[in-house]
Design a protein around this motif. Structure first.
Motif, PDB file in Angstrom:
ATOM      1  N   GLU A  97       0.820  -1.213   0.000  1.00  0.00           N
ATOM      2  CA  GLU A  97       0.000   0.000   0.000  1.00  0.00           C
ATOM      3  C   GLU A  97       0.854   1.264   0.000  1.00  0.00           C
ATOM      4  N   SER A  98       2.068   1.167   0.500  1.00  0.00           N
ATOM      5  CA  SER A  98       2.943   2.344   0.571  1.00  0.00           C
ATOM      6  C   SER A  98       3.662   2.607  -0.750  1.00  0.00           C
ATOM      7  N   TRP A  99       3.559   1.681  -1.703  1.00  0.00           N
ATOM      8  CA  TRP A  99       4.224   1.850  -2.996  1.00  0.00           C
ATOM      9  C   TRP A  99       3.405   2.786  -3.884  1.00  0.00           C
ATOM     10  N   SER A 100       4.108   3.471  -4.771  1.00  0.00           N
ATOM     11  CA  SER A 100       3.433   4.371  -5.715  1.00  0.00           C
ATOM     12  C   SER A 100       2.802   3.573  -6.846  1.00  0.00           C
ATOM     13  N   ASP A 101       1.934   4.235  -7.610  1.00  0.00           N
ATOM     14  CA  ASP A 101       1.323   3.599  -8.774  1.00  0.00           C
ATOM     15  C   ASP A 101       2.387   3.080  -9.727  1.00  0.00           C
ATOM     16  N   HIS A 102       3.390   3.902  -9.974  1.00  0.00           N
ATOM     17  CA  HIS A 102       4.458   3.502 -10.882  1.00  0.00           C
ATOM     18  C   HIS A 102       5.223   2.294 -10.355  1.00  0.00           C
ATOM     19  N   GLU A 103       5.553   2.284  -9.081  1.00  0.00           N
ATOM     20  CA  GLU A 103       6.318   1.184  -8.508  1.00  0.00           C
ATOM     21  C   GLU A 103       5.549  -0.136  -8.570  1.00  0.00           C
ATOM     22  N   LEU A 104       4.248  -0.084  -8.339  1.00  0.00           N
ATOM     23  CA  LEU A 104       3.451  -1.301  -8.371  1.00  0.00           C
ATOM     24  C   LEU A 104       3.431  -1.915  -9.771  1.00  0.00           C
ATOM     25  N   GLU A 105       3.106  -1.106 -10.767  1.00  0.00           N
ATOM     26  CA  GLU A 105       3.018  -1.646 -12.126  1.00  0.00           C
ATOM     27  C   GLU A 105       4.386  -2.020 -12.685  1.00  0.00           C
TER      28      GLU A 105
END
Length: 762
Positions: A97-105
């Motif tokens: 949950e603490s990751w950014s949108d970019h980091e997740l994808e």
């Protein structure tokens, strides 16, 4: 990732910057050769339809028929990176949950079906059979009205048809999709005005037009392949008149990466001959000014016994309510028009004069018109302007909404809609021997309200990142956690997956670019582009995992699990042979899809019926209708707050982004690198409100409904935009958007004019 830094923006769209971006993303995703091979087949006959934007596919494609963003989308999908079962063993969802949108994808492709385990707070691998059986068991006892079935806009016509049929057999019309968040204002507005909910222009019209009007659409990042058509028009000397708050690079100038002369010499093609930085929400006023100037020119023509400026034959033969519209325009004074539009009378009169001299005019628009409280009237005002000169049902003329996702329009065509009157329910009943539900389903805003108040119990998503795309982020995330069931069919990880319900499944699917092998052999799918043309699409790359199922397979197998005793649909046969689905689509929509199987490979696609071309109007009165707006501004709500000093926020995308997918953190067109925590503001406003460039601020929504909405730590960045407005990135600014702040009639979230105040970060 680079350290955040800011430079003076400059240079054209395209050019060496585009070439560098394409080569960089192929290397970054570890697919330099695989990616190059795939790109050679992108948007080609017998190749695959781009998975990003829905712009039209030419019958005579360029050698490289893809744009920078299209290349990013392809690389993003066929990346060598993997978010496999081992990855999820290493990370709890609370951590993710603490990751950014970019980091997740950016972690890469999902590879196996998974179910959330409450004891470990991790996604754990589960078999397909078990996952689909358990999902069906969760859905069967629910009231069908409490389950929402969302689609993002990328699913094929075949998958969308199955999905819509399954949901209606389940007993619901809860079929919201991404149209509800962007172009529903188009569908509603055009239907009332001219009897169709889609655009009337095809690529050939760009070759025949002699003037283009551009409203609220950033071609440089949202549909860059259109720049080729605009460049060709400019080479013929065609004026392009643009109305947009920001001076977007793609609408200013373009260097064609496929032109050796331009690339070697640095030549640029000027795209907009006239560029008007209209205030956010000022488009109704601007178009009213254009119409007022036309009426005044027509009065002069009558007085001098010259040729009329208005197309009186068209108006008298084909339209209704011209008298009411003329009265509205004439009684609106120039002072109010200038105040609400932010433009001068002379600017509008000059553009009206140019328009009046053109014989065939195209009106292009995007979400800059649709995402306002009066977004429907924005669209209808542009239609009014075109009708004054007869620019409908004429070669080289018409209305051209630019859709986003690559099949968002097609999904609606084959039944993805919450509005039962738009679905062929009687035909479905005849073909499949069940009684379809007749009650209206939930759209996106209504689904959000149901998630927040708890009346929605289950959310099944066919692609997309719903939780990040919608308004009211904080309340939505709280409501999302209270859902009984969340199911996401996806290729990559995003925030809608790591925030989850009590029971949660993450189902990985094939991407459109991948080869889809089923029992009867390799399968193809089809899509509809933004101009209403249908195209076949054939996968090229090997699947990211042997465990992946196609979207069509997942939907069919889920339907079979939900309806184990249902005998009227052979879901398994459809999943094995997609041509059977196309036969079913043809039977259900015979006027749209005759000879579907063979025609899908027609170069340039085959066009859906378009009665407007023959000046036939499928409205209630069989006329094209002039419709007057309720207000001169597209966002009358903001006027309430203006004496208290708030600014108008409008949301934008970067050049490294498509919808909620963020490919990288740079925005070279605006000189921003390594961050998205930015708020663009004019030099006058930054000093007038007591700030300086580089200050960190908290942005707070200026409304008194008892809900505190704010986004912190945005860096003020001086930029050329209208006084009284600020711009911030979507979806980072979505927490500022109230759920009730949506377009009348269409309920599209009004993201282009949100009243906000700024304060220095504590």
């Amino acid at each position: 990732m680079s350290k955040p830094h800011f430079v003076e923006p400059g240079g054209p769209a395209g050019g060496w910057g585009s070439v560098k971006a394409v080569s960089t993303v192929l290397l970054k995703e570890h697919i330099p050769f695989k990616g190059a091979k795939a790109l050679a087949a992108q948007n080609k006959v017998n190749g695959f339809a781009c998975v990003s934007c829905a712009w039209a596919k030419s019958a005579k494609p360029h050698p490289f028929e893809f744009c920078e963003n299209g290349a990013m989308a392809t690389a993003w999908e066929i990346t060598a990176k993997r978010a496999d079962a081992d990855f999820f063993k290493q990370h709890t969802l609370s951590e993710l949950e603490s990751w950014s949108d970019h980091e997740l994808e950016a972690r890469g492709r999902l590879t196996v079906p998974m179910r959330w385990d409450a004891a470990t707070d991790r996604y754990l691998e589960v078999s397909w059979e078990q996952a689909l059986k358990e999902i069906a068991q969760e859905l069967q006892p629910l009231d069908p009205k409490s389950a929402v079935w969302y689609t993002s806009g990328r699913a094929s016509l075949e998958t969308s048809y199955l999905y819509a049929l399954m949901v209606r057999m389940y007993g619901s019309n809860n079929l919201p999709d991404s149209s509800n968040m962007c172009h529903e204002s188009t569908s509603v507005g055009l239907q009332e005005s001219i009897g169709v909910g889609v655009g009337t222009v095809v690529l050939k019209d760009f070759e025949q037009t002699d003037c283009i009007l551009f409203f609220g659409q950033n071609v440089g990042t949202n549909s860059p392949r259109m720049l080729h058509d605009l460049q060709d028009a400019r080479k013929r000397g065609i004026p392009i008149i643009t109305f947009n708050p920001l001076r977007e690079r793609g609408l200013v100038s373009f260097t064609n990466p496929q032109s050796p002369v331009q690339m070697l010499t640095g030549q640029e093609t000027v795209i907009s001959t006239h560029y008007h930085q209209v205030k956010p929400g000022g488009d109704i006023a601007a178009i009213t000014g254009l119409c007022k100037a036309l009426f005044e020119l027509d009065d002069l023509a009558i007085a001098s016994n010259s040729d009329r400026i208005l197309d009186i034959d068209f108006i008298q033969t084909h339209t209704s309510e011209i008298e009411a519209f003329a009265a509205y325009v004439r009684q609106t004074d120039w002072q109010n028009i200038e105040q609400e539009s932010g433009l001068t009378r002379s600017e509008l009169e000059e553009s009206a004069r140019i328009y009046s001299q053109a014989k065939a005019v195209i009106g292009i628009f995007g979400m800059g018109l649709t995402q306002h409280r009066n977004g429907v009237h924005n669209v209808q005002m542009l239609v009014n302007l075109l009708m004054l000169r007869g620019n409908l049902g004429r070669p080289g003329a018409g209305i051209c909404p630019v859709r986003g996702h690559s099949n968002v329009q097609g999904q609606r065509t084959v039944g993805i809609t919450e509005k039962p009157e738009l679905a062929p329910l009687d035909k479905l009943a005849e073909l499949y021997h069940f009684e379809p539900p007749r009650e209206k389903g939930l759209n996106t805003v209504e689904s959000c309200a149901g998630i927040i108040d708890g009346s929605v119990k289950a959310f099944i998503s066919l692609g997309g990142n719903f939780l990040r795309a919608v308004p009211e982020t904080n309340q939505m995330e709280a409501g999302w956690r209270n859902l009984r069931l969340t199911v996401n069919i996806a290729t990559k990880l995003n925030r809608s997956h790591v925030i989850h319900g009590e029971v949660a499944y993450l189902l990985p699917c094939l991407g459109r670019i991948e080869v889809d092998r089923q029992a009867t052999g390799e399968q193809t799918v089809s899509v509809e582009d933004s101009t209403g043309c249908m195209h076949g699409s054939r996968g090229q790359a090997e699947p990211a995992s042997e465990a992946l199922l196609s979207e069509t397979q997942i939907v069919a197998r889920l339907a079979a699990a939900i309806f184990p005793d249902q005998k009227n649909v052979d879901w398994h046969a459809w999943a094995a042979d997609y041509s059977l689905i196309r036969q079913a689509i043809e039977k259900t929509y015979p006027s749209i899809f005759p000879d579907f199987e063979s025609r899908q490979w027609q170069p340039g696609g085959f066009r859906r019926p378009m009665p407007v071309v023959n000046r036939e109007w499928n409205t209630s009165n069989k006329k094209a209708n002039f419709i007057c707006p309720d207000d001169l501004t597209a966002d009358p709500d903001t006027r309430i707050f203006e004496t208290e000093g708030p600014l108008r926020l409008f949301t934008i995308r970067s050049d490294g982004q498509f919808n909620t997918t963020v490919y990288h953190l740079d925005d070279r067109f605006r000189g921003v690198y390594g961050t998205r925590k930015v708020l663009f503001i004019s030099e006058e406003d930054i000093s007038g409100h007591g700030f300086k460039d580089g200050d960190l601020v908290t942005v707070t929504t200026a409304c008194n409904d008892g809900v505190v909405r704010k986004v912190e730590n945005l860096r003020l960045t001086t930029y050329d935009l209208p006084i009284g407005s600020v711009a911030g990135y979507f979806p980072e600014c979505n927490p500022l958007m109230p759920l009730w702040h949506h377009a009348k009639k269409s309920m599209v979230p009004a993201a282009k004019s949100i009243p906000v105040t700024l304060s220095l970060q504590a």
